[in-house]
Motif scaffolding. Structure first.
Motif, mmCIF file in Angstrom:
data_model
loop_
_atom_site.group_PDB
_atom_site.id
_atom_site.type_symbol
_atom_site.label_atom_id
_atom_site.label_comp_id
_atom_site.label_asym_id
_atom_site.label_seq_id
_atom_site.Cartn_x
_atom_site.Cartn_y
_atom_site.Cartn_z
ATOM 1 N N MET A 149 0.842 -1.178 0.000
ATOM 2 C CA MET A 149 0.000 0.000 0.000
ATOM 3 C C MET A 149 0.890 1.245 0.000
ATOM 4 S SD MET A 149 -3.015 0.636 2.665
ATOM 5 C CE MET A 149 -4.302 1.738 2.331
ATOM 6 N N ALA A 150 0.595 2.168 -0.863
ATOM 7 C CA ALA A 150 1.403 3.381 -1.008
ATOM 8 C C ALA A 150 1.084 4.386 0.092
ATOM 9 C CB ALA A 150 1.134 4.013 -2.366
ATOM 10 N N LYS A 151 2.085 5.172 0.424
ATOM 11 C CA LYS A 151 1.890 6.236 1.400
ATOM 12 C C LYS A 151 1.099 7.362 0.753
ATOM 13 C CE LYS A 151 6.226 5.524 3.844
ATOM 14 N NZ LYS A 151 7.477 6.154 4.289
ATOM 15 N N GLY A 152 0.367 8.111 1.557
ATOM 16 C CA GLY A 152 -0.370 9.257 1.043
ATOM 17 C C GLY A 152 0.562 10.390 0.663
ATOM 18 N N ASN A 153 0.080 11.268 -0.171
ATOM 19 C CA ASN A 153 0.885 12.421 -0.579
ATOM 20 C C ASN A 153 1.077 13.376 0.589
ATOM 21 O OD1 ASN A 153 1.062 11.475 -3.169
ATOM 22 N ND2 ASN A 153 -0.676 12.668 -3.919
ATOM 23 N N LYS A 154 2.279 13.920 0.692
ATOM 24 C CA LYS A 154 2.581 14.896 1.731
ATOM 25 C C LYS A 154 2.829 16.237 1.068
ATOM 26 C CE LYS A 154 5.100 11.619 4.612
ATOM 27 N NZ LYS A 154 6.420 11.345 5.224
ATOM 28 N N LYS A 155 2.433 17.303 1.752
ATOM 29 C CA LYS A 155 2.740 18.638 1.254
ATOM 30 C C LYS A 155 4.176 18.957 1.623
ATOM 31 C CE LYS A 155 -1.649 20.949 1.007
ATOM 32 N NZ LYS A 155 -2.340 22.223 1.253
ATOM 33 N N ILE A 156 4.925 19.430 0.639
ATOM 34 C CA ILE A 156 6.321 19.786 0.850
ATOM 35 C C ILE A 156 6.517 21.217 0.375
ATOM 36 C CG2 ILE A 156 8.697 19.304 0.202
ATOM 37 C CD1 ILE A 156 7.917 16.388 -0.115
ATOM 38 N N GLN A 157 7.098 22.028 1.240
ATOM 39 C CA GLN A 157 7.361 23.420 0.912
ATOM 40 C C GLN A 157 8.844 23.579 0.605
ATOM 41 O OE1 GLN A 157 6.290 26.120 4.004
ATOM 42 N NE2 GLN A 157 7.172 27.874 2.984
ATOM 43 N N VAL A 158 9.157 24.070 -0.584
ATOM 44 C CA VAL A 158 10.546 24.289 -0.999
ATOM 45 C C VAL A 158 10.758 25.789 -1.154
ATOM 46 C CG1 VAL A 158 12.264 23.871 -2.793
ATOM 47 C CG2 VAL A 158 10.631 22.076 -2.202
ATOM 48 N N GLU A 159 11.825 26.310 -0.515
ATOM 49 C CA GLU A 159 12.132 27.733 -0.597
ATOM 50 C C GLU A 159 13.589 27.939 -0.987
ATOM 51 O OE1 GLU A 159 10.504 30.739 2.359
ATOM 52 O OE2 GLU A 159 10.419 28.852 3.492
ATOM 53 N N VAL A 160 13.830 28.939 -1.803
ATOM 54 C CA VAL A 160 15.189 29.351 -2.151
ATOM 55 C C VAL A 160 15.348 30.757 -1.589
ATOM 56 C CG1 VAL A 160 16.804 29.848 -4.005
ATOM 57 C CG2 VAL A 160 15.177 27.974 -4.249
ATOM 58 N N LYS A 161 16.325 30.920 -0.687
ATOM 59 C CA LYS A 161 16.532 32.213 -0.032
ATOM 60 C C LYS A 161 17.920 32.747 -0.355
ATOM 61 C CE LYS A 161 13.676 31.045 3.972
ATOM 62 N NZ LYS A 161 13.658 30.882 5.443
ATOM 63 N N GLU A 162 17.980 34.054 -0.612
ATOM 64 C CA GLU A 162 19.268 34.707 -0.811
ATOM 65 C C GLU A 162 19.914 34.918 0.555
ATOM 66 O OE1 GLU A 162 19.030 38.332 -2.999
ATOM 67 O OE2 GLU A 162 18.204 37.355 -4.766
ATOM 68 N N THR A 163 21.237 34.847 0.602
ATOM 69 C CA THR A 163 21.952 35.086 1.857
ATOM 70 C C THR A 163 22.499 36.514 1.860
ATOM 71 O OG1 THR A 163 24.115 34.385 1.052
ATOM 72 C CG2 THR A 163 22.666 32.660 1.898
ATOM 73 N N PRO A 164 22.904 36.985 3.020
ATOM 74 C CA PRO A 164 23.493 38.335 3.087
ATOM 75 C C PRO A 164 24.856 38.437 2.381
ATOM 76 C CG PRO A 164 22.883 37.538 5.287
ATOM 77 C CD PRO A 164 22.687 36.409 4.329
ATOM 78 N N ASN A 165 25.439 37.303 1.991
ATOM 79 C CA ASN A 165 26.743 37.309 1.318
ATOM 80 C C ASN A 165 26.666 37.732 -0.144
ATOM 81 O OD1 ASN A 165 27.840 36.352 3.697
ATOM 82 N ND2 ASN A 165 27.731 34.220 3.062
ATOM 83 N N ASN A 166 25.457 37.891 -0.681
ATOM 84 C CA ASN A 166 25.309 38.289 -2.085
ATOM 85 C C ASN A 166 25.898 39.674 -2.309
ATOM 86 O OD1 ASN A 166 24.017 35.989 -2.943
ATOM 87 N ND2 ASN A 166 21.974 36.831 -2.718
ATOM 88 N N LYS A 167 26.636 39.807 -3.386
ATOM 89 C CA LYS A 167 27.155 41.104 -3.815
ATOM 90 C C LYS A 167 27.279 41.070 -5.321
ATOM 91 C CE LYS A 167 31.279 39.404 -1.746
ATOM 92 N NZ LYS A 167 32.323 39.582 -0.801
ATOM 93 N N GLU A 168 27.642 42.167 -5.910
ATOM 94 C CA GLU A 168 27.742 42.221 -7.362
ATOM 95 C C GLU A 168 28.780 41.218 -7.851
ATOM 96 O OE1 GLU A 168 28.782 45.457 -10.794
ATOM 97 O OE2 GLU A 168 27.881 46.158 -8.928
ATOM 98 N N GLY A 169 28.354 40.340 -8.748
ATOM 99 C CA GLY A 169 29.254 39.340 -9.309
ATOM 100 C C GLY A 169 29.309 38.038 -8.524
ATOM 101 N N PHE A 170 28.631 37.957 -7.374
ATOM 102 C CA PHE A 170 28.624 36.738 -6.560
ATOM 103 C C PHE A 170 27.221 36.501 -6.023
ATOM 104 C CE2 PHE A 170 28.972 34.575 -2.411
ATOM 105 C CZ PHE A 170 29.624 33.420 -2.806
ATOM 106 N N THR A 171 26.730 35.294 -6.221
ATOM 107 C CA THR A 171 25.399 34.928 -5.747
ATOM 108 C C THR A 171 25.512 33.731 -4.819
ATOM 109 O OG1 THR A 171 24.454 35.636 -7.850
ATOM 110 C CG2 THR A 171 23.074 34.243 -6.473
ATOM 111 N N GLU A 172 24.833 33.808 -3.677
ATOM 112 C CA GLU A 172 24.764 32.675 -2.756
ATOM 113 C C GLU A 172 23.311 32.483 -2.351
ATOM 114 O OE1 GLU A 172 27.638 31.230 0.595
ATOM 115 O OE2 GLU A 172 26.285 32.720 1.470
ATOM 116 N N LEU A 173 22.821 31.270 -2.550
ATOM 117 C CA LEU A 173 21.440 30.927 -2.230
ATOM 118 C C LEU A 173 21.425 29.719 -1.310
ATOM 119 C CD1 LEU A 173 20.098 31.013 -5.903
ATOM 120 C CD2 LEU A 173 19.877 32.837 -4.224
ATOM 121 N N GLU A 174 20.423 29.673 -0.410
ATOM 122 C CA GLU A 174 20.225 28.506 0.444
ATOM 123 C C GLU A 174 18.890 27.879 0.079
ATOM 124 O OE1 GLU A 174 22.653 29.766 4.443
ATOM 125 O OE2 GLU A 174 20.527 30.239 4.365
ATOM 126 N N LEU A 175 18.839 26.554 0.092
ATOM 127 C CA LEU A 175 17.628 25.827 -0.265
ATOM 128 C C LEU A 175 17.058 25.172 0.982
ATOM 129 C CD1 LEU A 175 15.875 25.012 -2.716
ATOM 130 C CD2 LEU A 175 17.170 22.901 -2.799
#
Length: 76
Positions: A1-27
């Motif tokens: 018997m299969a498990k029921g579907n679960k709601k999953i929330q996925v977020e991509v957030k920028e970090t304070p380390n972002n600056k021009e020419g450099f990108t840092e994201l957390e998932l």
């Protein structure tokens, strides 16, 4: 018997380390950080999991997919 579907929330957030020419994201899945993505402009994206494993991908979208696949692999 299969498990029921679960709601999953996925977020991509920028970090304070972002600056021009450099990108840092957390998932986050359900408010749990599963990894981060870093990119210096014009270079590959570096994907880092919570376990410290690093890999390179061509785009941020590929990095997000890689982190989610890695998360699903170890959560099942």
């Amino acid at each position: 018997m299969a498990k029921g579907n679960k709601k999953i929330q996925v977020e991509v957030k920028e970090t304070p380390n972002n600056k021009e020419g450099f990108t840092e994201l957390e998932l986050y899945v359900n408010d749990e950080k599963i990894g981060k993505l870093q990119q210096v402009e014009g270079q590959s994206v570096i994907v880092t999991t919570n376990s410290g494993t690093e890999s390179k991908v061509k785009t941020v979208d590929e990095g997000v997919n890689k982190l989610i696949m890695e998360y699903n692999l170890h959560q099942i």
